[in-house]
Structure formats: C-alpha cells, structure tokens
Design a protein around this motif. Structure first.
Motif, PDB file in Angstrom:
ATOM      1  N   LYS A 338       0.842  -1.205   0.000  1.00  0.00           N
ATOM      2  CA  LYS A 338       0.000   0.000   0.000  1.00  0.00           C
ATOM      3  C   LYS A 338       0.882   1.262   0.000  1.00  0.00           C
ATOM      4  CE  LYS A 338      -2.920   3.157   2.087  1.00  0.00           C
ATOM      5  NZ  LYS A 338      -3.845   4.059   1.385  1.00  0.00           N
ATOM      6  N   GLN A 339       1.926   1.277   0.835  1.00  0.00           N
ATOM      7  CA  GLN A 339       2.791   2.454   0.890  1.00  0.00           C
ATOM      8  C   GLN A 339       3.593   2.625  -0.401  1.00  0.00           C
ATOM      9  OE1 GLN A 339       4.013   1.778   5.388  1.00  0.00           O
ATOM     10  NE2 GLN A 339       4.488   3.883   4.820  1.00  0.00           N
ATOM     11  N   ALA A 340       4.018   1.509  -0.997  1.00  0.00           N
ATOM     12  CA  ALA A 340       4.743   1.595  -2.268  1.00  0.00           C
ATOM     13  C   ALA A 340       3.838   2.123  -3.378  1.00  0.00           C
ATOM     14  CB  ALA A 340       5.299   0.218  -2.636  1.00  0.00           C
ATOM     15  N   LEU A 341       2.587   1.713  -3.372  1.00  0.00           N
ATOM     16  CA  LEU A 341       1.622   2.205  -4.356  1.00  0.00           C
ATOM     17  C   LEU A 341       1.376   3.699  -4.179  1.00  0.00           C
ATOM     18  CD1 LEU A 341      -0.855  -0.795  -4.170  1.00  0.00           C
ATOM     19  CD2 LEU A 341       0.223  -0.002  -6.293  1.00  0.00           C
ATOM     20  N   GLU A 342       1.262   4.137  -2.947  1.00  0.00           N
ATOM     21  CA  GLU A 342       1.026   5.558  -2.683  1.00  0.00           C
ATOM     22  C   GLU A 342       2.236   6.398  -3.090  1.00  0.00           C
ATOM     23  OE1 GLU A 342      -1.790   6.577  -2.134  1.00  0.00           O
ATOM     24  OE2 GLU A 342      -2.922   5.359  -0.726  1.00  0.00           O
ATOM     25  N   GLN A 343       3.436   5.891  -2.830  1.00  0.00           N
ATOM     26  CA  GLN A 343       4.640   6.648  -3.175  1.00  0.00           C
ATOM     27  C   GLN A 343       4.862   6.705  -4.682  1.00  0.00           C
ATOM     28  OE1 GLN A 343       8.347   6.084  -1.201  1.00  0.00           O
ATOM     29  NE2 GLN A 343       7.458   5.897   0.836  1.00  0.00           N
ATOM     30  N   SER A 344       4.552   5.615  -5.374  1.00  0.00           N
ATOM     31  CA  SER A 344       4.858   5.537  -6.806  1.00  0.00           C
ATOM     32  C   SER A 344       3.736   6.054  -7.696  1.00  0.00           C
ATOM     33  CB  SER A 344       5.161   4.094  -7.183  1.00  0.00           C
ATOM     34  OG  SER A 344       3.995   3.290  -7.037  1.00  0.00           O
ATOM     35  N   SER A 345       2.498   6.034  -7.178  1.00  0.00           N
ATOM     36  CA  SER A 345       1.306   6.384  -7.984  1.00  0.00           C
ATOM     37  C   SER A 345       1.262   5.562  -9.264  1.00  0.00           C
ATOM     38  CB  SER A 345       1.306   7.883  -8.329  1.00  0.00           C
ATOM     39  OG  SER A 345       1.343   8.670  -7.178  1.00  0.00           O
ATOM     40  N   SER A 346       1.647   4.296  -9.163  1.00  0.00           N
ATOM     41  CA  SER A 346       1.750   3.454 -10.354  1.00  0.00           C
ATOM     42  C   SER A 346       1.228   2.052 -10.094  1.00  0.00           C
ATOM     43  CB  SER A 346       3.218   3.370 -10.797  1.00  0.00           C
ATOM     44  OG  SER A 346       3.376   2.479 -11.886  1.00  0.00           O
ATOM     45  N   ARG A 347       0.697   1.431 -11.171  1.00  0.00           N
ATOM     46  CA  ARG A 347       0.292   0.030 -11.136  1.00  0.00           C
ATOM     47  C   ARG A 347       1.341  -0.871 -11.798  1.00  0.00           C
ATOM     48  NH1 ARG A 347      -5.521  -0.903 -10.977  1.00  0.00           N
ATOM     49  NH2 ARG A 347      -6.650   1.032 -10.599  1.00  0.00           N
ATOM     50  N   ASP A 348       2.419  -0.294 -12.234  1.00  0.00           N
ATOM     51  CA  ASP A 348       3.465  -1.031 -12.943  1.00  0.00           C
ATOM     52  C   ASP A 348       4.315  -1.793 -11.921  1.00  0.00           C
ATOM     53  OD1 ASP A 348       6.031  -1.672 -14.154  1.00  0.00           O
ATOM     54  OD2 ASP A 348       5.432  -0.364 -15.812  1.00  0.00           O
ATOM     55  N   SER A 349       4.379  -3.124 -12.066  1.00  0.00           N
ATOM     56  CA  SER A 349       5.091  -3.933 -11.078  1.00  0.00           C
ATOM     57  C   SER A 349       6.582  -3.595 -11.008  1.00  0.00           C
ATOM     58  CB  SER A 349       4.909  -5.422 -11.394  1.00  0.00           C
ATOM     59  OG  SER A 349       5.435  -5.751 -12.660  1.00  0.00           O
ATOM     60  N   THR A 350       7.161  -3.208 -12.138  1.00  0.00           N
ATOM     61  CA  THR A 350       8.578  -2.823 -12.146  1.00  0.00           C
ATOM     62  C   THR A 350       8.797  -1.548 -11.341  1.00  0.00           C
ATOM     63  OG1 THR A 350       8.899  -3.848 -14.307  1.00  0.00           O
ATOM     64  CG2 THR A 350      10.535  -2.233 -13.619  1.00  0.00           C
ATOM     65  N   VAL A 351       7.882  -0.604 -11.491  1.00  0.00           N
ATOM     66  CA  VAL A 351       7.954   0.646 -10.718  1.00  0.00           C
ATOM     67  C   VAL A 351       7.782   0.343  -9.223  1.00  0.00           C
ATOM     68  CG1 VAL A 351       6.866   2.891 -10.308  1.00  0.00           C
ATOM     69  CG2 VAL A 351       7.149   2.042 -12.652  1.00  0.00           C
ATOM     70  N   ILE A 352       6.866  -0.551  -8.897  1.00  0.00           N
ATOM     71  CA  ILE A 352       6.647  -0.929  -7.496  1.00  0.00           C
ATOM     72  C   ILE A 352       7.913  -1.543  -6.908  1.00  0.00           C
ATOM     73  CG2 ILE A 352       5.309  -2.387  -5.930  1.00  0.00           C
ATOM     74  CD1 ILE A 352       3.739  -0.047  -7.122  1.00  0.00           C
ATOM     75  N   ALA A 353       8.566  -2.423  -7.667  1.00  0.00           N
ATOM     76  CA  ALA A 353       9.806  -3.044  -7.190  1.00  0.00           C
ATOM     77  C   ALA A 353      10.879  -1.991  -6.935  1.00  0.00           C
ATOM     78  CB  ALA A 353      10.296  -4.072  -8.201  1.00  0.00           C
ATOM     79  N   ASN A 354      11.038  -1.045  -7.846  1.00  0.00           N
ATOM     80  CA  ASN A 354      12.037   0.017  -7.666  1.00  0.00           C
ATOM     81  C   ASN A 354      11.699   0.896  -6.470  1.00  0.00           C
ATOM     82  OD1 ASN A 354      13.628  -0.774  -9.840  1.00  0.00           O
ATOM     83  ND2 ASN A 354      12.468   0.470 -11.300  1.00  0.00           N
ATOM     84  N   THR A 355      10.401   1.132  -6.259  1.00  0.00           N
ATOM     85  CA  THR A 355       9.970   1.935  -5.114  1.00  0.00           C
ATOM     86  C   THR A 355      10.300   1.224  -3.810  1.00  0.00           C
ATOM     87  OG1 THR A 355       8.162   2.883  -6.419  1.00  0.00           O
ATOM     88  CG2 THR A 355       8.003   3.086  -4.021  1.00  0.00           C
ATOM     89  N   LEU A 356      10.004  -0.074  -3.742  1.00  0.00           N
ATOM     90  CA  LEU A 356      10.333  -0.852  -2.549  1.00  0.00           C
ATOM     91  C   LEU A 356      11.833  -0.805  -2.267  1.00  0.00           C
ATOM     92  CD1 LEU A 356       8.109  -4.019  -3.130  1.00  0.00           C
ATOM     93  CD2 LEU A 356       7.850  -2.388  -1.253  1.00  0.00           C
ATOM     94  N   ARG A 357      12.636  -0.922  -3.303  1.00  0.00           N
ATOM     95  CA  ARG A 357      14.091  -0.981  -3.127  1.00  0.00           C
ATOM     96  C   ARG A 357      14.657   0.348  -2.639  1.00  0.00           C
ATOM     97  NH1 ARG A 357      14.821  -2.829  -7.536  1.00  0.00           N
ATOM     98  NH2 ARG A 357      14.877  -5.031  -6.958  1.00  0.00           N
ATOM     99  N   ASN A 358      13.994   1.438  -2.963  1.00  0.00           N
ATOM    100  CA  ASN A 358      14.551   2.756  -2.649  1.00  0.00           C
ATOM    101  C   ASN A 358      13.864   3.471  -1.492  1.00  0.00           C
ATOM    102  OD1 ASN A 358      16.571   2.893  -4.785  1.00  0.00           O
ATOM    103  ND2 ASN A 358      14.857   2.965  -6.205  1.00  0.00           N
ATOM    104  N   MET A 359      12.795   2.885  -0.951  1.00  0.00           N
ATOM    105  CA  MET A 359      12.080   3.572   0.117  1.00  0.00           C
ATOM    106  C   MET A 359      12.683   3.247   1.480  1.00  0.00           C
ATOM    107  SD  MET A 359       8.587   1.255  -0.095  1.00  0.00           S
ATOM    108  CE  MET A 359       7.536   2.459   0.680  1.00  0.00           C
ATOM    109  N   THR A 360      12.590   4.201   2.397  1.00  0.00           N
ATOM    110  CA  THR A 360      12.982   4.007   3.800  1.00  0.00           C
ATOM    111  C   THR A 360      11.804   4.434   4.657  1.00  0.00           C
ATOM    112  OG1 THR A 360      15.321   4.411   3.356  1.00  0.00           O
ATOM    113  CG2 THR A 360      14.585   4.645   5.625  1.00  0.00           C
TER     114      THR A 360
END
Length: 415
Positions: A338-360
């Motif tokens: 949920k937090q990765a979706l809110e940060q990325s504003s994207s449904r793209d799984s690749t974008v979600i993965a990059n968001t997870l990797r870079n979020m703190t």
C-alpha cells in the motif's frame, strides 16, 4: 425551416458530443478504479495448511482495512484485491501455483508468501521472470543471494539470526539477572535448520569473544527415541544457557518431559530455541502447557508492544489463540505494498519493485516488523533487520526482548 433545422442539428451534435464525453469520462473513471491486485501464495492444503490459512486471514484483514480507509489514494481511491493461490505441500506444487498465478493474473503489482524457504526459492524463480515483486518472511540466505531484482526479505536472514543470537542472549541474560553467562550447552537435531543456526559457534571464535565455555554439545537424528542420556548430561553440567534445537514437535515434547522429570524444566535452566515453531499453537495440542513454561525462542517477528488492537482483531476473526510471526508479517506486507503504491502512484510492477528498493520507512508498515525503520539493499535483503525473543508465560508465547518492544518482562531463574 432551414434555420430551425440547423439549430436542431447543432443541438443534436452538441448533445451527442456531450453523451460521448460522459461515456468517455465514465470509462476513464472505471479504469482508474479497477482493483489493484496483490497475490497471496501460501500452503492452504497439506501439513502446513494451518499457517497458510492464518496468513490468508491476515492478508484479507489488511485488504479490508485499506479499502475501508479509501483504497489507494494515489490511484484515485482504487481498491486492493487479493488473489489467492495454494502452494500445496511440496516445492513442485508451489512452483506450479506461482506459474498459474502469473499466467492468470498478468496485472499483479506484487505478491506475498510463500511460507517455507524451499517454497519461496521455487516461487521467486517464477515471479522474477514475470517481473512481479514478492515480499517474504522466509529466512534462507539464498533468497536474496541470486541476483534477483523482484524479491524482498523483511525478516532477518538465517545467517543474521544465527550470528546475532549470541549477543542478544548475553544482553538479555545480563539485563534480566545482572550476571553474564559463563557456560552454554547445545542439544540439537541434525536437520539443516539447526545446523545452520549453530554454524557461527563452531566456525568463528564468537564463544571465546563472549567468554563462554561450551560444556555440552549433543546432536541427535530425529525422531528421538529416548532423551534420558541427553538431559542427564545437562543435569551434570548445569549450564548457564541451554540451546534446545529440535524441529519436530514429538522431539520437543520428549526433551521437555525429560527436563521436567529431572527438575530442570519450567525455566529452571534458561532454555532457548530458534524459530516460530517453538511458539506454534499446535504445541499446546501435543503437550501440557506447564512443560513449555519459561522456554524462549529467537524469532524474526512476533506480536509486540503497540499492536494490541491488531492482535485482538486478528484473534476475533481467525479464532487463533495468538498472532504468530507468519500472519503478522503477511499483514505488514500488504500494508507495505500500500505504501509503495502511494509513493509511486503506479500500477506497474517494475515501478513498485524500484519503489520498494529505494524507500525508507519510519512509520506505517514498519510498525508490523522489529526495529524502527525498514529499508532494503539492492539485493532485496532488509537492512539492519532485528530479531526478537519470545518466552512461554502462562500458556502463551510472549515477546520479552528487546525491552522497547516487549509485552512482558523476561522470567529468569533466580529472579
């Protein structure tokens, strides 16, 4: 008449344009509010069905709460939808379930699961090829050492747990009793999990660093037929710490019964195990609760201070007597997406993965895992993942260490 006809034509054209505009807006709105799909792949049949079922309950609870709070705000309030797949009772079935999941749900933004490390290793080979990020509690160090880009391990890995166990035990003992242990004993089966946990004790000088003498080192092949000689050795040496590392419930029962018979049980000798199996509700179905009293275990996650409302809700919904690390982590994983979706504003799984990797994270989903922050390195391994100690007290395994997350104080011999 011609003038009037022209006016009607203009009006008709305007209405037609407005009609199609409204249809277009409606279609756009529907597209925006299409559910965001998260996969859950856990064993729902076979010998591990019970933990799989409670993981499903926890995931469904998280999805329900997120949708009740308005869904994914960054995606126009789109709701989450959980798609569930049964990993079954062996590696091949788990892999087949993952293949069905990515084939049948091409719009997945991510997944959670898959319980056993062996299952997770197989499942993540499939999700990696499909570019679907997966969040897991599984411990194996191999999970994040294969150069994958779409797997994220929120637990302390097996190596981190084993190397970090002794410092935790020493700090815990000194905090509880005021004295640092000087002797340690090990009784363990020869399974891979137990051998991996004690590996640092024999391949490094960590015992010497902490001033510990190994006075008992007993290894048995499960199933154990008789525990008498093992526990006699413990009675003779009276160690300051006992690492008790069986993996089968029947062996756990036999060892604890013999310790009780020799008046060493019920916490009279500090007894520590490893893993969530020592806190499983099934233990109480196989042995009287008094045998477990005082026994501790090192775990990657468990119910901690500040989670009381969630724990009560989970118990009401699931009928389980307490919330173990598996449903708790699954619940946290859904909120992490949920937090990765809110940060990325994207449904793209690749974008979600990059968001997870870079979020703190210092709030939100981090509250469902040990530690004050949550982030991953480039391999997907959690940075500075902590460990907890649980202890059986009055018929329930309770978090007792570290103090900032403990629900109760440690019960220590001599206090």
């Amino acid at each position: 008449m011609l003038k009037q006809s022209g006016i009607f034509s203009i009006i008709s054209a305007t209405l037609l344009t407005l009609f199609f505009s409204l249809i277009s807006l409606e279609i756009s709105a529907q597209a925006i509010l299409e559910p965001v799909k998260v996969g859950l792949i856990v064993p729902l049949s076979g010998p591990w069905a019970r933990p799989g079922q409670v993981m499903r309950v926890a995931a469904e609870l998280a999805v329900e709460e997120i949708n009740e709070q308005g869904g994914i705000a960054a995606l126009g309030g789109a709701p989450l939808e959980l798609v569930v797949y049964d990993a079954g009772d062996n590696v091949e079935r788990a892999k087949n379930a993952a293949q069905r999941m990515v084939a049948e749900e091409p719009d997945l933004i991510g997944a959670v699961g898959a319980y056993l490390s062996s299952f997770t290793l197989a499942v993540t080979e499939v999700t990696e090829r499909a570019e679907v990020p997966i969040l897991t509690l599984s411990y194996s160090d191999l999970i994040t050492s294969r150069g994958f880009n779409y797997v994220f391990q929120t637990s302390a890995s097996g190596a981190v747990q084993s190397s970090g166990a002794l410092p935790v035990l020493m700090d815990m003992a000194e905090s509880a009793s005021g004295h640092r242990p000087e002797t340690i004993a090990i009784i363990m089966d020869n399974t891979a999990a137990s051998e991996a946990f004690v590996k640092p004790f024999f391949e490094t000088n960590i015992l010497e660093e902490y001033g510990l003498e190994l006075v008992v080192n007993e290894v048995f092949t499960p199933p154990l037929a008789n525990a008498t000689s093992l526990i006699q050795h413990i009675r003779a040496e009276q160690p300051d710490l006992l690492l008790l590392l069986p993996t089968a419930i029947s062996d756990t029962k036999l060892l604890l019964e013999k310790m009780n018979e020799f008046r060493l049980g019920r916490g009279l000798i500090p007894t520590i195990s490893n893993g969530a199996a020592m806190g499983d509700p099934d233990l109480l179905s196989n042995m009287p609760g008094f045998l477990l009293e005082g026994v501790m275990s090192i775990v990657a996650n468990w119910s901690t201070r500040g989670q009381e409302e969630l724990i009560d809700k989970f118990k009401d919904v699931s009928g389980e007597p307490w919330m173990t690390q598996h449903p708790l982590s699954t619940y946290g994983h859904v909120w992490l997406f949920k937090q990765a979706l809110e940060q990325s504003s994207s449904r793209d799984s690749t974008v979600i993965a990059n968001t997870l990797r870079n979020m703190t994270l210092s709030d939100g989903a981090v509250n469902y895992f040990p530690g004050n922050s949550l982030s991953f390195d480039q391999t997907g391994k959690r940075i500075d993942a902590g460990i907890l100690v649980i202890q059986w007290q009055e018929g329930e395994p309770i978090t007792v260490f570290p103090e900032r997350e403990a629900l109760r104080s440690i019960l220590w011999p001599g206090e």
